[in-house]
Scaffold this active site. Structure first.
Site, mmCIF file in Angstrom:
data_model
loop_
_atom_site.group_PDB
_atom_site.id
_atom_site.type_symbol
_atom_site.label_atom_id
_atom_site.label_comp_id
_atom_site.label_asym_id
_atom_site.label_seq_id
_atom_site.Cartn_x
_atom_site.Cartn_y
_atom_site.Cartn_z
ATOM 1 N N CYS A 161 0.695 -1.225 -0.027
ATOM 2 C CA CYS A 161 -0.024 -0.136 -0.016
ATOM 3 C C CYS A 161 0.766 1.197 -0.076
ATOM 4 O O CYS A 161 0.273 2.449 -0.185
ATOM 5 C CB CYS A 161 -0.921 0.170 1.340
ATOM 6 S SG CYS A 161 -1.799 -1.707 1.411
ATOM 7 N N GLU A 304 -3.349 4.837 13.277
ATOM 8 C CA GLU A 304 -2.870 5.878 12.670
ATOM 9 C C GLU A 304 -3.400 7.177 13.689
ATOM 10 O O GLU A 304 -2.623 8.025 13.465
ATOM 11 C CB GLU A 304 -3.660 5.878 11.418
ATOM 12 C CG GLU A 304 -3.399 7.204 10.416
ATOM 13 C CD GLU A 304 -3.766 7.031 9.141
ATOM 14 O OE1 GLU A 304 -3.367 7.845 8.260
ATOM 15 O OE2 GLU A 304 -4.719 6.385 8.798
ATOM 16 N N HIS A 330 -9.455 1.123 -1.630
ATOM 17 C CA HIS A 330 -8.105 0.877 -1.433
ATOM 18 C C HIS A 330 -7.393 0.292 -2.574
ATOM 19 O O HIS A 330 -7.575 -0.928 -2.608
ATOM 20 C CB HIS A 330 -7.992 0.183 -0.176
ATOM 21 C CG HIS A 330 -6.601 0.013 0.353
ATOM 22 N ND1 HIS A 330 -5.382 0.464 -0.266
ATOM 23 C CD2 HIS A 330 -6.043 -0.387 1.617
ATOM 24 C CE1 HIS A 330 -4.304 0.269 0.459
ATOM 25 N NE2 HIS A 330 -4.762 -0.151 1.540
ATOM 26 N N PHE A 389 1.167 -3.038 4.574
ATOM 27 C CA PHE A 389 1.283 -4.206 5.122
ATOM 28 C C PHE A 389 3.031 -4.374 4.908
ATOM 29 O O PHE A 389 3.446 -3.879 4.028
ATOM 30 C CB PHE A 389 0.828 -5.330 4.472
ATOM 31 C CG PHE A 389 -0.427 -5.430 4.887
ATOM 32 C CD1 PHE A 389 -1.229 -4.793 5.918
ATOM 33 C CD2 PHE A 389 -1.443 -6.499 4.284
ATOM 34 C CE1 PHE A 389 -2.463 -5.149 6.133
ATOM 35 C CE2 PHE A 389 -2.704 -6.634 4.479
ATOM 36 C CZ PHE A 389 -3.301 -6.098 5.676
#
Length: 404
Positions: A161, A304, A330, A389
């Site tokens: 990501c 976050e 995403h 990840f």
């Protein structure tokens, strides 16, 4: 180090073709989520994704698909062509003076999925002989380089990501150091195939209802696809050819958690943001809008926000935060590139895009992002975060050119 600017943007997303379509959809809160049903998944639990429309795919691929290009390459090329056209680049601006940095998490997923299914059903003799060049993660970077004759360094970061954000950051570093005058930088992903979708289902991180980042009733992420490409260019080169400057790219931070493979570490995410701020020469209070990684999973959103409070203060005073993933999904390796375009759009429009589907503040988080409707706000600097990840983090900072 040289000053670096953005002179062109291109995008392919579930919101339509073009950077303007993406920015307009995120500002209007209009989601690109669509029903998805794979014939190979009779017990499919999740039935929604931010996929491209059939019409847009046809417009990109054309009537006869290229025998050596997976859709992920076509998405990247389409976005790159738009960015190059907006920047006004001609043949004389490429060659060794131009690099390429196009990240991808999965590469040619459709080709791989199709051939695995054919192998199981029909045996090894019916497979596509061009499978290897089509599934390579670096195929998009290679084809973009070929398309424009960009002979400078060509990279493909496959950092999940964070691939799109790191690729833009790498482009910034190459241009700032003088290695190249400009770079086509971003990310591409075409991951909505039956096998890939099923393994994401098995990970139990996708929502079966609506993607609701930071909301108390959030229950998972929504997959997306597409590509985002920026023309990252030295200020001197842009001024010399009279290019329109969209913004200045001033900060990049990236680091690793060196911890859990799937769960982000708030301390390392905070350190990444501080690195980007230091690079930009900005204090935290100078950031007016932040596009969060904001997947809508329970763990990511909590961690976050802990990181955001560490950097920007307990109350996040003066900082507008949103996640636009409920709109464009995403998009994995393309996510950071698409979201940086969204953040630049916020800068250009002086409007913070909303986190749609937000219903209620989670007391465990205590954050109310920009909810459901865009918020007009004075914006001179923006940040975009990617927390991948593998524990790989990336943060980018852009500023109004006339404010730098």
């Amino acid at each position: 180090m040289r000053r670096v600017v953005i002179t062109g943007m291109g995008a392919v997303s579930a919101c339509g073709l073009g950077a303007e379509a993406l920015i307009s959809a995120t500002q209007a809160g209009k989601s690109g989520a669509k029903p998805v049903q794979f014939e190979d998944l009779p017990q499919q639990r999740v039935s929604t994704a931010a996929r491209l429309s059939k019409e847009d795919i046809a417009a990109i691929v054309g009537p006869k698909p290229h025998k050596m290009r997976d859709p992920v390459v076509e998405y990247a090329l389409h976005a790159a062509r738009e960015a190059v056209a907006q920047a006004g680049l001609g043949e004389e601006h490429f060659g060794e003076a131009c690099g390429v940095s196009i990240g991808s998490g999965q590469g040619g997923a459709e080709t791989l999925n199709t051939n695995y299914l054919k192998f199981g059903r029909e045996g090894p003799m019916r497979l596509d002989p061009m499978t290897v060049p089509k599934i390579m993660n670096n195929a998009a970077a290679g084809w973009v380089s070929i398309e424009f004759g960009a002979m400078g360094p060509a990279f493909c970061l496959a950092t999940a990501c964070s691939a799109g954000s790191q690729s833009i950051g790498l482009g910034l570093q190459m241009v700032a150091s003088g290695q190249v005058e400009r770079c086509l930088a971003g990310g591409a992903e075409a991951c909505l195939v039956s096998g890939g979708f099923r393994i994401w289902e098995l990970l139990r991180v996708m929502t079966a209802t609506q993607n609701r980042p930071f909301s108390k009733d959030r229950n998972g992420m929504m997959l997306g696809e597409g590509a985002g490409v920026l023309v990252v260019e030295s200020l001197d080169a842009a001024q010399e050819r009279g290019a329109q400057i969209l913004c200045e790219l001033t900060g990049f931070g990236t680091n690793a958690d060196a911890g859990d493979l799937l769960r982000p570490d708030p301390k390392r995410a905070a350190a990444c943001m501080r690195m980007a701020l230091k690079h930009a020469g900005l204090s935290p209070d100078r950031i007016d809008y932040l596009n969060a990684h904001g997947t809508g999973t329970v763990a990511n959103d909590i961690n976050e926000v802990v990181a955001l409070r560490d950097v920007f203060g307990e109350n996040l005073e003066g900082l507008e935060v949103s996640s636009t993933k409920p709109i464009h999904g995403h998009a994995l390796g393309a996510a950071g590139a698409l979201e940086m375009i969204v953040a630049i759009g916020a800068l250009l429009r002086q409007s913070a895009p909303p986190t749609i589907n937000f219903s209620e503040v989670d007391p465990k988080i205590g954050l109310k992002p920009v909810p459901n409707v865009a918020k007009p706000v004075s914006i001179s600097a923006v940040m975009s975060n990617s927390l991948a990840f593998g524990g790989i983090n990336a943060s980018l900072v852009a500023q109004r050119y006339d404010d730098c």
